[in-house]
Design a protein around this motif. Structure first.
Motif, PDB file in Angstrom:
ATOM      1  N   GLU A 174      64.501  13.850  71.975  1.00 12.44           N
ATOM      2  CA  GLU A 174      64.652  14.835  73.047  1.00 12.44           C
ATOM      3  C   GLU A 174      63.372  15.009  73.862  1.00 12.44           C
ATOM      4  O   GLU A 174      63.334  15.818  74.782  1.00 12.44           O
ATOM      5  CB  GLU A 174      65.062  16.177  72.443  1.00 12.44           C
ATOM      6  CG  GLU A 174      66.442  16.119  71.775  1.00 12.44           C
ATOM      7  CD  GLU A 174      66.819  17.447  71.158  1.00 12.44           C
ATOM      8  OE1 GLU A 174      65.936  18.357  71.137  1.00 12.44           O
ATOM      9  OE2 GLU A 174      67.966  17.593  70.720  1.00 12.44           O
ATOM     10  N   GLY A 175      62.298  14.274  73.511  1.00 13.25           N
ATOM     11  CA  GLY A 175      61.079  14.316  74.284  1.00 13.25           C
ATOM     12  C   GLY A 175      60.094  15.377  73.864  1.00 13.25           C
ATOM     13  O   GLY A 175      59.149  15.679  74.617  1.00 13.25           O
ATOM     14  N   ARG A 176      60.255  15.952  72.614  1.00 14.56           N
ATOM     15  CA  ARG A 176      59.278  16.916  72.126  1.00 14.56           C
ATOM     16  C   ARG A 176      58.214  16.194  71.317  1.00 14.56           C
ATOM     17  O   ARG A 176      58.524  15.285  70.543  1.00 14.56           O
ATOM     18  CB  ARG A 176      59.953  17.981  71.256  1.00 14.56           C
ATOM     19  CG  ARG A 176      60.847  18.928  72.017  1.00 14.56           C
ATOM     20  CD  ARG A 176      61.280  20.087  71.107  1.00 14.56           C
ATOM     21  NE  ARG A 176      62.012  19.580  69.954  1.00 14.56           N
ATOM     22  CZ  ARG A 176      63.329  19.415  69.921  1.00 14.56           C
ATOM     23  NH1 ARG A 176      64.052  19.695  70.988  1.00 14.56           N
ATOM     24  NH2 ARG A 176      63.930  18.979  68.829  1.00 14.56           N
ATOM     25  N   CYS A 177      56.949  16.581  71.501  1.00 13.69           N
ATOM     26  CA  CYS A 177      55.837  15.934  70.815  1.00 13.69           C
ATOM     27  C   CYS A 177      55.881  16.281  69.325  1.00 13.69           C
ATOM     28  O   CYS A 177      55.934  17.451  68.935  1.00 13.69           O
ATOM     29  CB  CYS A 177      54.509  16.389  71.400  1.00 13.69           C
ATOM     30  SG  CYS A 177      54.176  15.727  73.035  1.00 13.69           S
ATOM     31  N   THR A 178      55.798  15.238  68.490  1.00 16.28           N
ATOM     32  CA  THR A 178      55.754  15.422  67.044  1.00 16.28           C
ATOM     33  C   THR A 178      54.396  15.030  66.470  1.00 16.28           C
ATOM     34  O   THR A 178      54.087  15.376  65.328  1.00 16.28           O
ATOM     35  CB  THR A 178      56.846  14.579  66.368  1.00 16.28           C
ATOM     36  OG1 THR A 178      56.656  13.203  66.703  1.00 16.28           O
ATOM     37  CG2 THR A 178      58.234  15.039  66.819  1.00 16.28           C
ATOM     38  N   TYR A 179      53.606  14.281  67.257  1.00 15.58           N
ATOM     39  CA  TYR A 179      52.261  13.913  66.797  1.00 15.58           C
ATOM     40  C   TYR A 179      51.417  13.549  68.025  1.00 15.58           C
ATOM     41  O   TYR A 179      51.908  12.993  69.013  1.00 15.58           O
ATOM     42  CB  TYR A 179      52.285  12.716  65.848  1.00 15.58           C
ATOM     43  CG  TYR A 179      50.899  12.168  65.566  1.00 15.58           C
ATOM     44  CD1 TYR A 179      50.067  12.772  64.626  1.00 15.58           C
ATOM     45  CD2 TYR A 179      50.426  11.052  66.279  1.00 15.58           C
ATOM     46  CE1 TYR A 179      48.788  12.278  64.387  1.00 15.58           C
ATOM     47  CE2 TYR A 179      49.151  10.558  66.046  1.00 15.58           C
ATOM     48  CZ  TYR A 179      48.328  11.175  65.106  1.00 15.58           C
ATOM     49  OH  TYR A 179      47.060  10.694  64.890  1.00 15.58           O
ATOM     50  N   MET A 180      50.096  13.850  67.926  1.00 13.14           N
ATOM     51  CA  MET A 180      49.140  13.402  68.939  1.00 13.14           C
ATOM     52  C   MET A 180      47.761  13.406  68.317  1.00 13.14           C
ATOM     53  O   MET A 180      47.484  14.174  67.383  1.00 13.14           O
ATOM     54  CB  MET A 180      49.184  14.320  70.164  1.00 13.14           C
ATOM     55  CG  MET A 180      48.643  15.722  69.917  1.00 13.14           C
ATOM     56  SD  MET A 180      48.886  16.796  71.326  1.00 13.14           S
ATOM     57  CE  MET A 180      50.657  16.908  71.346  1.00 13.14           C
ATOM     58  N   ASN A 181      46.902  12.554  68.799  1.00 10.82           N
ATOM     59  CA  ASN A 181      45.526  12.537  68.322  1.00 10.82           C
ATOM     60  C   ASN A 181      44.667  13.422  69.233  1.00 10.82           C
ATOM     61  O   ASN A 181      45.099  13.807  70.332  1.00 10.82           O
ATOM     62  CB  ASN A 181      44.984  11.110  68.237  1.00 10.82           C
ATOM     63  CG  ASN A 181      44.888  10.431  69.599  1.00 10.82           C
ATOM     64  OD1 ASN A 181      45.311  10.979  70.601  1.00 10.82           O
ATOM     65  ND2 ASN A 181      44.320   9.226  69.619  1.00 10.82           N
ATOM     66  N   PRO A 182      43.473  13.766  68.798  1.00 11.60           N
ATOM     67  CA  PRO A 182      42.627  14.657  69.614  1.00 11.60           C
ATOM     68  C   PRO A 182      42.360  14.123  71.018  1.00 11.60           C
ATOM     69  O   PRO A 182      42.281  14.880  71.983  1.00 11.60           O
ATOM     70  CB  PRO A 182      41.344  14.752  68.793  1.00 11.60           C
ATOM     71  CG  PRO A 182      41.757  14.483  67.403  1.00 11.60           C
ATOM     72  CD  PRO A 182      42.857  13.458  67.499  1.00 11.60           C
ATOM     73  N   ARG A 183      42.227  12.787  71.127  1.00 16.27           N
ATOM     74  CA  ARG A 183      41.955  12.216  72.435  1.00 16.27           C
ATOM     75  C   ARG A 183      43.118  12.456  73.385  1.00 16.27           C
ATOM     76  O   ARG A 183      42.940  12.743  74.559  1.00 16.27           O
ATOM     77  CB  ARG A 183      41.691  10.710  72.285  1.00 16.27           C
ATOM     78  CG  ARG A 183      41.365  10.005  73.568  1.00 16.27           C
ATOM     79  CD  ARG A 183      40.112  10.579  74.208  1.00 16.27           C
ATOM     80  NE  ARG A 183      39.764   9.896  75.440  1.00 16.27           N
ATOM     81  CZ  ARG A 183      38.942  10.393  76.356  1.00 16.27           C
ATOM     82  NH1 ARG A 183      38.399  11.592  76.152  1.00 16.27           N
ATOM     83  NH2 ARG A 183      38.675   9.711  77.439  1.00 16.27           N
TER      84      ARG A 183
END
Length: 689
Positions: A174-183
């Protein structure tokens, strides 16, 4: 890119006689030159050890080491191998010396006594060439430095990408963020559980927002790969990011989410913009260099085209003075002098027309015009040239073509320029056809010749200023490359268009299209025919008292002979002081005065005349007869008190008509100053100002 050039350019003067060095320094004295003197070849070589020179003026005859030996040593050194050398000598009878000088790489060979204008112009050419060379080298150095800096910037950017982790994120179906790095968070502002569409809606630059959100929604629904670049505007800071994403599938091929990267590409975008700017600068510089080359070619052609008729004029003049010829030879000589003088006058008029075009000062005196009479007059004036080359000149036109609104003389100039161009490039026993017809609501003039045609590569530039298909010294046809450029401007000024093409067989075809005037019924009283009728011949100047003031003896004597032939009683003066002395004893009917004269000029004379009028209680009309022909100079002359301004070389009929009008001979009582000035200028001369 600003390039700072040295204020002064070195010029080396080599002569063993101090008085010659002093004379050269006096001729070339300029704040732009650093004149370095050397009284021997050895001293000249020492000067060349540590300094670069734009040009070397080298005397041939010198004790010890002569000019040729010195030039040989100069050419043997790398630093001075390409430095231009102009040999100067008093020995003009030995061609061997001239050939030897050119064999040593001399750019010119001048004989004493020197003509200051020629020497100054030649030195100026090489000084400007030296300055341009220095400028190009400096620009090349700066461009190399900028390119080096760009290269380093790109290397830093690549290193940054390699050493710093990319922003990486994971999103569900559905386009929701489940992970991201600090950068990723630092670059994009994404946070966990946030919707990509919501974040982009909030952070993307307003100019990119609708596009980005629409593309992102389509990508999420279709489950396709996604790549996009756009701007983020966060806290008044704008930066470019590159977003890439690919769908993630389970082992069963079911879409389970998306993996993407976020990269800051602001540096790359800036580098691309800088590179684009440099490319635009490079293109502009190349265009400027081409323009300079065209200017140099034009100046060389101009010098040739002016000197060629001058050679015939001076040659025949000297022969007529030195020997006695029979009547037939004298007539031939005078015809040659007149023809070449007219050729020079036409060249000057073309240059002045281009100057007026560039300054937007070429005005038209428009009236309803029949093109038939325009074409016929142009053909009549060129028929002798056609007969001389045995060229068949045909005119065909449809009946009732109608009228155009235009300037009679400028329309005639259009036809004359095109027709003379066709005659020039048509060989002996050829054919030139002129056609006039109406096409819809336009009049069409076609000039078709059986000449050599137009080089297809040159065809797109045939109406450009200063352009010629062949500008080499071996070209077969003369001219300055201005006539067709003037034609295009004049046609456009009349609301029309002109085109050139090659005939299917041979030769060229020029087509001029002009809008027709709205047709309306005309009675006998409409005065149309008078617009195209030649003016009546000016009356004679019998018993008129005239005062001619001009410091040039030849001009003064010509005017005296001309006006006395018309019946006037003429007195003359070579200066303002002589003119004022003549006015004290006698008050003429009309004053003809030059403007530029040594000591006091024509403006001072007319001011004194207006003061004397108050004391005498009598007005005296005055004509400014001058080579200063610009609009500002015409206005200045009229404001100073002259009633008329005529430029040299003056048309005889125009001058006589003007004098007659100012003296009150014509039936035109009490004209105002402005009416006098305009009433007897032809449409051609009015357009000239």
């Amino acid at each position: 890119m600003n390039v700072q050039l040295s204020d002064r350019v070195n010029v080396l003067l080599v002569d063993d006689r101090p008085e010659n060095l002093v004379a050269l320094e006096a001729i070339l004295n300029s704040p732009s030159y650093n004149l370095v003197q050397a009284n021997s070849g050895a001293e000249a070589l020492r000067c060349l050890l540590n300094e670069d020179f734009a040009v070397i003026l080298l005397d041939v005859q010198m004790p010890g080491m002569d000019g040729f030996e010195t030039a040989t040593l100069i050419r043997s050194r790398d630093r001075s191998r390409s430095t231009p050398i102009i040999f100067i000598t008093a020995f003009s009878s030995n061609d061997t010396h001239v050939f030897k000088g050119y064999s040593l790489g001399a750019v010119d060979y001048l004989f004493k006594p020197l003509e200051p204008e020629i020497l100054t112009s030649k030195v100026q050419v090489f000084v400007e060439l030296f300055q341009k060379t220095v400028e190009v080298k400096q620009q090349a150095t700066q461009l190399a430095a900028v390119n080096s800096e760009l290269t380093k910037s790109e290397e830093r950017f690549r290193t940054l990408c390699a050493c710093s982790p990319l922003g990486i994120y994971l999103a569900d179906v559905e386009g929701r963020c489940t992970y991201m790095n600090p950068r990723c968070q630092a670059i994009s502002g994404l946070i966990l559980d946030s919707s990509l569409a919501e974040v982009w809606q909030r952070s993307v630059h307003p100019d990119d927002r609708d596009r980005v959100v629409a593309n992102l929604s389509a990508w999420i629904e279709e489950g396709q790969e996604y790549s996009n670049e756009f701007r983020l505007a966060v806290s008044e800071t704008v930066r470019w990011i590159h977003v890439q994403s690919s769908p993630m599938f389970s082992d069963l091929g079911k879409l389970i989410g998306h993996v993407g990267t976020v990269r800051d590409v602001t540096h790359r975008k800036q580098a691309e913009e800088e590179r684009g700017r440099l490319i635009r600068e490079q293109v502009a510089r190349q265009e400027a260099e081409r323009a300079n080359q065209m200017k140099d070619e034009f100046l060389a052609i101009l010098s040739h085209e002016l000197r060629t008729p001058l050679n015939a004029i001076l040659g025949w003049s000297r022969l007529l003075r030195a020997k006695k010829f029979d009547g037939e030879t004298i007539d031939k000589a005078l015809e040659t002098i007149e023809r070449n003088a007219k050729s020079q006058a036409q060249l000057i008029e073309d240059i002045l027309d281009v100057s007026r075009i560039l300054r937007g000062k070429l005005n038209l005196n428009k009236h309803p015009i029949r093109l038939e009479s325009v074409i016929e007059l142009a053909i009549d004036s060129l028929r002798p040239l056609a007969e001389e080359k045995s060229i068949l000149l045909e005119l065909t036109y449809s009946p009732n073509v109608g009228e155009v609104i235009g300037d009679f003389d400028r329309l005639q100039q259009i036809v004359w320029n095109l027709l003379s161009n066709s005659l020039k490039f048509t060989p002996q026993d050829g054919k030139v056809e002129v056609r006039l017809e109406s096409v819809g609501d336009e009049a069409q003039i076609q000039i078709i010749d059986s000449g050599i045609g137009i080089d297809p590569d040159f065809l797109p530039y045939v109406f450009d200023r200063f352009r010629q298909a062949d500008s080499s010294t071996t070209r077969s046809y003369g001219g300055l490359g201005l006539g067709l450029a003037i034609v295009r401007h004049l046609v456009e000024q009349h609301g029309g268009k002109v085109d050139a093409e090659n005939n299917p067989g041979e030769g060229a075809k020029f087509t001029v299209v002009l809008p027709l005037a709205q047709r309306k019924a005309r009675g006998a009283e409409d005065g149309w025919s008078q617009l195209n009728e030649p003016a009546e011949a000016p009356p004679a100047l019998v018993n008129l008292q005239l005062l001619v003031v001009d410091d040039d003896d030849d001009t003064r004597e010509f005017l005296i002979a001309l006006l006395e032939e018309e019946g006037a009683m003429v007195r003359s003066a070579a200066s303002v002081a002589e003119a004022l002395a003549a006015l004290e004893s006698s008050w003429p009917d009309v004053l003809l005065s030059d403007i530029g004269m040594p000591g006091s000029d024509g403006y001072e004379l007319i001011a004194r005349v207006r003061e004397m009028e108050v004391l005498r209680g009598r007005k005296m009309p005055a004509i400014a007869l001058t080579a200063y022909a610009r609009e500002s100079e015409r206005q200045q002359a009229l404001q100073a008190g002259f009633q008329m301004h005529l430029s040299k070389p003056v048309e005889v009929t125009e001058l006589i008509a003007g004098i007659a009008n100012l003296a009150g001979i014509l039936e035109n009582p009490e004209p105002t100053d402005s009416a006098v000035e305009t009433a007897f200028l032809t449409p051609q001369s009015r357009a000239d100002y």
